[in-house]
Design a protein around this motif. Structure first.
Motif, PDB file in Angstrom:
ATOM      1  N   GLY A  74       0.854  -1.129  -0.071  1.00  0.00           N
ATOM      2  CA  GLY A  74      -0.002   0.051  -0.119  1.00  0.00           C
ATOM      3  C   GLY A  74       0.887   1.153   0.099  1.00  0.00           C
ATOM      4  N   TYR A  75       0.148   2.332   0.178  1.00  0.00           N
ATOM      5  CA  TYR A  75       0.724   3.681   0.077  1.00  0.00           C
ATOM      6  C   TYR A  75       0.159   4.525   1.126  1.00  0.00           C
ATOM      7  N   ILE A  76       0.682   5.332   1.963  1.00  0.00           N
ATOM      8  CA  ILE A  76       0.409   6.046   3.032  1.00  0.00           C
ATOM      9  C   ILE A  76       0.852   7.546   2.610  1.00  0.00           C
ATOM     10  N   GLU A  77       0.293   8.482   2.956  1.00  0.00           N
ATOM     11  CA  GLU A  77       0.549   9.863   2.762  1.00  0.00           C
ATOM     12  C   GLU A  77      -0.112  10.669   3.963  1.00  0.00           C
ATOM     13  N   VAL A  78       0.825  11.434   4.615  1.00  0.00           N
ATOM     14  CA  VAL A  78       0.490  12.215   5.639  1.00  0.00           C
ATOM     15  C   VAL A  78       1.236  13.835   5.703  1.00  0.00           C
ATOM     16  N   PRO A  79       0.675  14.554   6.459  1.00  0.00           N
ATOM     17  CA  PRO A  79       1.345  15.754   6.768  1.00  0.00           C
ATOM     18  C   PRO A  79       2.641  15.359   7.614  1.00  0.00           C
ATOM     19  N   ASP A  80       3.930  15.951   7.086  1.00  0.00           N
ATOM     20  CA  ASP A  80       5.100  15.606   7.958  1.00  0.00           C
ATOM     21  C   ASP A  80       5.019  16.189   9.489  1.00  0.00           C
ATOM     22  N   ALA A  81       5.600  15.514  10.360  1.00  0.00           N
ATOM     23  CA  ALA A  81       5.298  16.059  11.649  1.00  0.00           C
ATOM     24  C   ALA A  81       5.803  17.721  11.786  1.00  0.00           C
ATOM     25  N   LEU A  82       6.844  18.251  11.126  1.00  0.00           N
ATOM     26  CA  LEU A  82       7.089  19.688  11.482  1.00  0.00           C
ATOM     27  C   LEU A  82       5.747  20.640  11.113  1.00  0.00           C
ATOM     28  N   MET A  83       5.242  20.165   9.805  1.00  0.00           N
ATOM     29  CA  MET A  83       4.168  21.023   9.576  1.00  0.00           C
ATOM     30  C   MET A  83       3.013  20.739  10.780  1.00  0.00           C
ATOM     31  N   GLU A  84       2.650  19.281  10.964  1.00  0.00           N
ATOM     32  CA  GLU A  84       1.754  19.475  12.081  1.00  0.00           C
ATOM     33  C   GLU A  84       2.008  20.181  13.153  1.00  0.00           C
ATOM     34  N   ARG A  85       3.241  20.207  13.822  1.00  0.00           N
ATOM     35  CA  ARG A  85       3.647  20.893  14.985  1.00  0.00           C
ATOM     36  C   ARG A  85       3.465  22.489  14.875  1.00  0.00           C
ATOM     37  N   LEU A  86       3.627  23.043  13.818  1.00  0.00           N
ATOM     38  CA  LEU A  86       3.592  24.345  13.352  1.00  0.00           C
ATOM     39  C   LEU A  86       2.295  24.680  13.017  1.00  0.00           C
ATOM     40  N   ASN A  87       1.534  24.051  12.342  1.00  0.00           N
ATOM     41  CA  ASN A  87       0.249  24.283  11.895  1.00  0.00           C
ATOM     42  C   ASN A  87      -0.640  23.076  12.253  1.00  0.00           C
ATOM     43  N   PRO A  88      -0.948  22.864  13.266  1.00  0.00           N
ATOM     44  CA  PRO A  88      -2.042  21.731  13.658  1.00  0.00           C
ATOM     45  C   PRO A  88      -3.373  21.836  13.278  1.00  0.00           C
ATOM     46  N   TYR A  89      -3.838  20.762  13.046  1.00  0.00           N
ATOM     47  CA  TYR A  89      -5.367  20.803  12.671  1.00  0.00           C
ATOM     48  C   TYR A  89      -6.249  20.152  13.685  1.00  0.00           C
ATOM     49  N   ARG A  90      -7.430  20.527  14.048  1.00  0.00           N
ATOM     50  CA  ARG A  90      -8.051  20.102  15.267  1.00  0.00           C
ATOM     51  C   ARG A  90      -8.384  18.786  15.432  1.00  0.00           C
ATOM     52  N   ASP A  91      -8.416  18.188  14.052  1.00  0.00           N
ATOM     53  CA  ASP A  91      -8.853  16.698  14.138  1.00  0.00           C
ATOM     54  C   ASP A  91      -7.819  15.799  13.851  1.00  0.00           C
ATOM     55  N   HIS A  92      -6.548  16.135  13.755  1.00  0.00           N
ATOM     56  CA  HIS A  92      -5.583  15.323  13.573  1.00  0.00           C
ATOM     57  C   HIS A  92      -4.772  15.078  15.119  1.00  0.00           C
ATOM     58  N   ARG A  93      -4.555  13.860  15.383  1.00  0.00           N
ATOM     59  CA  ARG A  93      -3.995  13.283  16.562  1.00  0.00           C
ATOM     60  C   ARG A  93      -2.836  12.682  16.603  1.00  0.00           C
ATOM     61  N   LEU A  94      -2.092  12.632  15.699  1.00  0.00           N
ATOM     62  CA  LEU A  94      -0.911  12.335  15.363  1.00  0.00           C
ATOM     63  C   LEU A  94       0.002  12.995  14.696  1.00  0.00           C
ATOM     64  N   GLU A  95       1.432  13.019  15.142  1.00  0.00           N
ATOM     65  CA  GLU A  95       2.750  13.825  14.362  1.00  0.00           C
ATOM     66  C   GLU A  95       3.349  12.545  13.744  1.00  0.00           C
ATOM     67  N   ILE A  96       3.803  12.388  12.527  1.00  0.00           N
ATOM     68  CA  ILE A  96       4.052  11.532  11.772  1.00  0.00           C
ATOM     69  C   ILE A  96       5.451  11.963  10.968  1.00  0.00           C
TER      70      ILE A  96
END
Length: 304
Positions: free
Chosen positions: A119-141
């Motif tokens: 399979g294939y997995i695509e996610v925002p990188d952890a740095l982007m999630e740390r700086l620009n978090p989303y209310r429904d995102h529960r993980l940094e990857i």
């Protein structure tokens, strides 16, 4: 199997410095044979053209900004943490921008490995999630040495002060200029075959907190904003395996999300498990295997 992460067109565009165009083409790059049976989880309103079967958690949800659910091929409502499919039912599974929504990443990834060979997995990188978090995102990857490194979030913002500093001056530049020009650097794209290598860095954290409310997002205006979805949907329609998809026997791929039995019988308005008797409603051609089932009922089977 070594999956090429880019098509020839994507590679050429990146060499020309046209990363935004190459990024747009990634959704049309699923490096599997035409005969492969492909599942997409978290398919939302814009599924990958190559997916034959779709799964999403909800018909309507803020988590995809209320975009209408696309169901132009066999579609099931269900949770990835407890997938309503038989073992090894698919050759390939796509999970694009959905893993970060899960509070149980080991269980999520275990289920992907159970139902598909690769399979294939695509996610925002952890740095982007740390700086620009989303209310429904529960993980940094992020990814190191072909291993997904996953950090569970104790709340939607990891560092309130950093986010405030970022939003005060830098957010506009990042989201309107830097990230659009360099999308590959701000996302993780991960192909796997037989096994997903991952590590949950803080498994003791409870990431099942209720997401805070937010104001409705504004729909983009202008001619370009109106034409973009039309072009996208036209290309998806042209590149999908339409004639094959309409012939898929979806019932033969399903299993009960309550008892995991595989003897299911279809009626006009419901699918019934012959092992435990549980009934799943069928609404507008959608089989709702998510009703009355917790997101976290199936035990994890794999993981590092």
């Amino acid at each position: 199997m070594n999956f090429p992460s880019q098509s020839k067109a994507m590679t050429l565009l990146r060499r020309l410095g046209l990363d935004p165009l190459a990024w747009a083409l990634r959704r049309f790059h699923t490096p599997v044979p035409a005969s492969a049976l492909v599942l997409e989880v978290g398919s939302g309103g814009n599924p990958y053209p190559r997916a034959n079967v779709l799964l999403d958690a909800y018909e309507n949800t803020r988590e995809r900004h209320w975009a209408p659910l696309a169901s132009d091929r066999p579609t099931v409502l269900g949770f990835v943490e407890n997938l309503p499919f038989k073992d090894h039912a698919f050759d390939f599974v796509i999970a694009a921008h959905v893993l970060e929504h899960s509070s149980a990443p080991a269980q999520f990834l275990s289920e992907l490995q159970r139902v598909a060979k690769a399979g294939y997995i695509e996610v925002p990188d952890a740095l982007m999630e740390r700086l620009n978090p989303y209310r429904d995102h529960r993980l940094e990857i992020t990814c190191r040495d072909q291993t997904l490194l996953i950090r569970k979030k104790a709340g939607w913002q990891h560092d309130v002060e950093v986010v405030e500093l970022y939003e005060d001056r830098v957010k506009r530049v990042m989201t309107q200029d830097l990230i659009p020009r360099h999308p590959f650097e701000f996302h993780v794209r991960y192909y796997w075959d037989q096994h997903i290598s991952f590590s949950v860095l803080n498994p003791e954290v409870d990431a099942s907190w209720p997401a805070p409310a937010s104001a409705p997002s504004r729909s983009p205006r202008g001619l370009a904003a109106q034409l973009r979805p039309l072009l996208r949907d036209t290309l998806r329609d042209l590149l999908s395996q339409k004639s094959r998809n309409v012939q898929i026997d979806l019932l033969s791929l399903l299993r009960c999300t309550h008892c995991h039995g595989v003897k299911l019988q279809a009626h006009n308005t419901q699918v019934e498990c012959q092992d435990c008797g549980h009934q799943f409603p069928v609404r507008q051609k959608l089989i709702a295997m998510n009703e009355g089932v917790s997101r976290h009922t199936a035990p994890a089977q794999h993981g590092d």
